[in-house]
Design an enzyme around this catalytic site. Sequence first.
Site, PDB file in Angstrom:
ATOM      1  N   SER C  66     -18.432 112.259  -5.939  1.00 57.89           N
ATOM      2  CA  SER C  66     -18.743 113.503  -5.224  1.00 57.89           C
ATOM      3  C   SER C  66     -17.886 113.750  -3.992  1.00 57.89           C
ATOM      4  O   SER C  66     -17.931 114.841  -3.428  1.00 57.89           O
ATOM      5  CB  SER C  66     -20.220 113.527  -4.814  1.00 57.89           C
ATOM      6  OG  SER C  66     -21.043 113.654  -5.947  1.00 57.89           O
ATOM      7  N   LYS C  69     -15.946 116.743  -4.240  1.00 56.56           N
ATOM      8  CA  LYS C  69     -16.504 118.083  -4.003  1.00 56.56           C
ATOM      9  C   LYS C  69     -15.881 118.738  -2.770  1.00 56.56           C
ATOM     10  O   LYS C  69     -15.791 119.963  -2.690  1.00 56.56           O
ATOM     11  CB  LYS C  69     -18.035 117.995  -3.858  1.00 56.56           C
ATOM     12  CG  LYS C  69     -18.760 117.645  -5.163  1.00 56.56           C
ATOM     13  CD  LYS C  69     -20.274 117.559  -4.945  1.00 56.56           C
ATOM     14  CE  LYS C  69     -21.074 117.524  -6.230  1.00 56.56           C
ATOM     15  NZ  LYS C  69     -20.955 116.295  -7.006  1.00 56.56           N
ATOM     16  N   TYR C 244     -26.157 114.118   0.575  1.00 60.48           N
ATOM     17  CA  TYR C 244     -27.306 114.411  -0.288  1.00 60.48           C
ATOM     18  C   TYR C 244     -28.523 114.740   0.588  1.00 60.48           C
ATOM     19  O   TYR C 244     -28.415 115.503   1.544  1.00 60.48           O
ATOM     20  CB  TYR C 244     -27.581 113.238  -1.228  1.00 60.48           C
ATOM     21  CG  TYR C 244     -26.377 112.846  -2.050  1.00 60.48           C
ATOM     22  CD1 TYR C 244     -25.643 113.800  -2.770  1.00 60.48           C
ATOM     23  CD2 TYR C 244     -25.965 111.525  -2.131  1.00 60.48           C
ATOM     24  CE1 TYR C 244     -24.546 113.441  -3.530  1.00 60.48           C
ATOM     25  CE2 TYR C 244     -24.855 111.161  -2.893  1.00 60.48           C
ATOM     26  CZ  TYR C 244     -24.158 112.121  -3.586  1.00 60.48           C
ATOM     27  OH  TYR C 244     -23.075 111.769  -4.331  1.00 60.48           O
ATOM     28  N   VAL C 262     -21.240 108.646  -5.595  1.00 64.51           N
ATOM     29  CA  VAL C 262     -22.013 107.562  -6.197  1.00 64.51           C
ATOM     30  C   VAL C 262     -21.145 106.387  -6.644  1.00 64.51           C
ATOM     31  O   VAL C 262     -21.661 105.370  -7.094  1.00 64.51           O
ATOM     32  CB  VAL C 262     -22.870 108.036  -7.391  1.00 64.51           C
ATOM     33  CG1 VAL C 262     -23.974 108.958  -6.934  1.00 64.51           C
ATOM     34  CG2 VAL C 262     -22.019 108.667  -8.462  1.00 64.51           C
TER      35      VAL C 262
END
Lengths: 308, 308, 308, 308
Positions: C66, C69, C244, C262
Amino acid sequence: MAANINNHMLESILEQVRPLLGQGKVADYIPALASVDGNKLGIAICTVDGQRFQAGDATERFSIQSISKVLSLVAAMRQYDEDEIWQRVGKDPSGQPFNSLLQLEIEQGKPRNPFINAGALVVCDMLQSRLSAPRQRMLEIVRQLCGVADIAYDATVARSEFEHSARNAAIAWLMKSFGNFHNDVSTVLQNYFHYCALRMNCVELASTFLFLADQGRAPHLSTAVVTPLQARQINALMATSGMYQNAGEFAWRVGLPAKSGVGGGIVAIVPHEMAIAVWSPELDATGNSLAGIAVLEQLSQRLGRSVY
Amino acid sequence: MAANINNHMLESILEQVRPLLGQGKVADYIPALASVDGNKLGIAICTVDGQRFQAGDATERFSIQSISKVLSLVAAMRQYDEDEIWQRVGKDPSGQPFNSLLQLEIEQGKPRNPFINAGALVVCDMLQSRLSAPRQRMLEIVRQLCGVADIAYDATVARSEFEHSARNAAIAWLMKSFGNFHNDVSTVLQNYFHYCALRMNCVELASTFLFLADQGRAPHLSTAVVTPLQARQINALMATSGMYQNAGEFAWRVGLPAKSGVGGGIVAIVPHEMAIAVWSPELDATGNSLAGIAVLEQLSQRLGRSVY
Amino acid sequence: MAANINNHMLESILEQVRPLLGQGKVADYIPALASVDGNKLGIAICTVDGQRFQAGDATERFSIQSISKVLSLVAAMRQYDEDEIWQRVGKDPSGQPFNSLLQLEIEQGKPRNPFINAGALVVCDMLQSRLSAPRQRMLEIVRQLCGVADIAYDATVARSEFEHSARNAAIAWLMKSFGNFHNDVSTVLQNYFHYCALRMNCVELASTFLFLADQGRAPHLSTAVVTPLQARQINALMATSGMYQNAGEFAWRVGLPAKSGVGGGIVAIVPHEMAIAVWSPELDATGNSLAGIAVLEQLSQRLGRSVY
Amino acid sequence: MAANINNHMLESILEQVRPLLGQGKVADYIPALASVDGNKLGIAICTVDGQRFQAGDATERFSIQSISKVLSLVAAMRQYDEDEIWQRVGKDPSGQPFNSLLQLEIEQGKPRNPFINAGALVVCDMLQSRLSAPRQRMLEIVRQLCGVADIAYDATVARSEFEHSARNAAIAWLMKSFGNFHNDVSTVLQNYFHYCALRMNCVELASTFLFLADQGRAPHLSTAVVTPLQARQINALMATSGMYQNAGEFAWRVGLPAKSGVGGGIVAIVPHEMAIAVWSPELDATGNSLAGIAVLEQLSQRLGRSVY
């Protein structure tokens, strides 16, 4: 019509179901309920043609709990026009646990139906607005329907419920924030918990609810309890919302309008024929009497009396 | 038993209800449905003793849409053991719109019942696993139940549904992420949309669903469609989950097991007596035929045939 | 400015944190990630004045997941006007797990921010619409930012992710049902999983993200990566949504804009000073590197570099 | 350090922002707030090196409302060990409206952070448990921090809030049902509403909150208000949860830790430099001062003082 029912048959059903005792869990959120003997098992039936059947612990009183939600709805339907009631509470299954606030917040304080806690609290709020002594009045109604003079509230249970009433208080206050609760929260909760704390046995419950099987008429009363249409409507509501989240499963297995309580009681109606009350204190995961449902399933199969 | 039904009575009910036309809204999420004439209104009844009644636009075919969810469940109940089905889909009302993903995510991919989209998709996934040509097989089943050889899928509707299938694809993929969807999503969606795109009229629908009123037997078939118990169970499921979020209100007003579709059709069952099909394309806010419900309410009252 | 940083200090932090290894859990939803050695622990720092520090497994590549992102958002901010992006994705914390559909359904297909899966998928959908070869283009961007020519996708991880993509497919299809996803779901998922499958080490990551610490400028590039305002905005987004559900806890403990993956990597920015990359594959319950956060907490305390 | 700030510059920012007045909506859930003049606009700044700046309606007092949530948290952090506080309330953004019960029910009565209503109520419950006269004590704290002796509660606002407290009562009762609320609901609500009803002006607010910019020290007090670490932590919490659902958007636009109130006030912190208070009663859709945010955005840009 009920030619094939007899006490022996009821006893045989109880024996068949008895091995389930021990698989459920007695309600333990208040001490007064937690101390009930989980081995109790009873059934009583009253038919519209005047017959009475019973087996097991049918004459031992227990806390009727949410079964009283039907009685408070009946009381409200006698005090209010239809529109006044149903603009404040819906008629549809909630799909949520009986004491959830999630849906109530999303749907702006209008409970899905009168048989979840929020809906019953709105009904009690309505009774508080119209009745001068709602607790005394409910006792009179139940004693009259049942024909038994010493039906009473269990003060210990009512007090204990009130001491553990935070969740229901939250529900009432949330509805108040949306304008759907008009009276003092504490007063209405007290009424609500007293109704839940009614002590009745299976025979008394079957007798009390017979009017729902008999188009609104109670055999020993000169005036109808509700109209034939209202009796049918209340049965419809029990069929779709009377067993907490388990309405579909219960319809599938038993197929009768019914209302359960966490005291382990269940009242079921065979329209035009009979009212049935069962009692077994151990509950399944959704809060319904585990063995009680099994008894009704057996009975429904043997009688061929599912409404579906 | 149905002595008081006749075509004139059905026509009189349609006339009484006709003023409601214009108050609902024809489904418009795909062009093929949006173009349907909102003034259509029809009813047909088949009784277990062989009588046929009809009025209005009872012989004009329409898209049966979610009514097909009952047929796919029946097909699955003939292919799978009970346990295999009900570990993958529940039996309880959802309390949510028919195409919601909320509950499905919280409940880890197990749909509440086979009559919401998620549940029907699981059922179609099961059929895909066991049937070699599930679309052709469904046609055979329906033609056989109905006794009409030219029942067919509306290819335009099926294609159009598939082109607007994003929400249902999301539902299927979410179930797949929880291991509750085994076949290719696109293939199963195609089957599902074809089932929804079955074109049938009220007479054909009443005839097709008569087995649910007659303990699983179709009069013209030598073998039972389902067992008496299964017929009763399917009716129970329709009674608690057949009318989207409106099961309680419908039970209150009509009191019959029923399944609706966004094409405006509703099939209702009077157990042991008759199957009824109504059609009126305009829908209420929950996606049920607005005038269709009113027709069934009138009929239920006139016949005194609520099951409750 | 970073006078008190040196490799020895970084090594000492790693030693202090090393006892935490064994308390988290390596991501195991795909085999390619599950097989990573949980004992890896590395850190690298690049400062805006050209210094480089590192300790532990800082030169071993891992799956950045991630963290990519941020890179896809940067790519989109270079292709689209501000309004075009932020009408399709929000900027606020979601308060939900990174792959939840609940909020997405309620908020009609507009993801809360570009750092949850739904938001990143919308960003990838935008890149697919404007770039002719989005996967190749991303490689070029990263290689350029990083100054390392052999940065590549891990094809095994990308394939494995795609084989377990049901949840992300559901998210994409749900957005498509709301009109917030324009390209072929499968194609965009492939791009998305490739970005996640970029293999980089801590040194490369710190180098790549240095532009966010230096007002949008990468030291070895003649043109700015983003404007100073954009760099500040991306940092703000990382500070509120980069970890998160744990953004608040992370701000409390560490106090730096950061983005985790992750694979166990975390990139953190000290505005105007440095970019930091840490790696430790074991994750805490919210999916962030357990030891990685502890390393950053130690570093932030020793340097006194919380932004708050 | 704040060389480029002066009153003229602040006035110029107010003029630039003034056209926004009329685009928001004054809080109207209680009459005492609804009657506030929507055209008010003020700003005050206190720097750690002792400078004071102000412009517009900076000396007119208003209801600080949720800004008080920071003060009650500070009071609790002085009375309780860290663990005692954070086992009862979280530190992460909620992603929900400030007064929602949804998340609180799902997360079993533990509020996400101390700046949503539920979290602030838990903090007030903690103060009630440890302080002998929590309302008087809070007044003393604020007067001391601010250095102004006549800071007082607005009794009309407090009473009016209490009369409209159903939603907050529901929140408190729900937490009580989960064991996360220990004192009498009504008493704690009274305290909570009094804290919200503190009347202060921008100059007083900037002065009061200066300790958060100065590592926990208030210039005129001999002992620290909180430790440097605690000051940093509180700022972190404001940065991620101080602006209701809008934390991400605010960080993107302004980039400073801040806390808003529905009275239209916002306090923002430039760590190590200054505390800023702005006031404009009209709110945006998320309940933050519409023009107040715009003033802070301008100021942050002109000073180049985003923390990111």
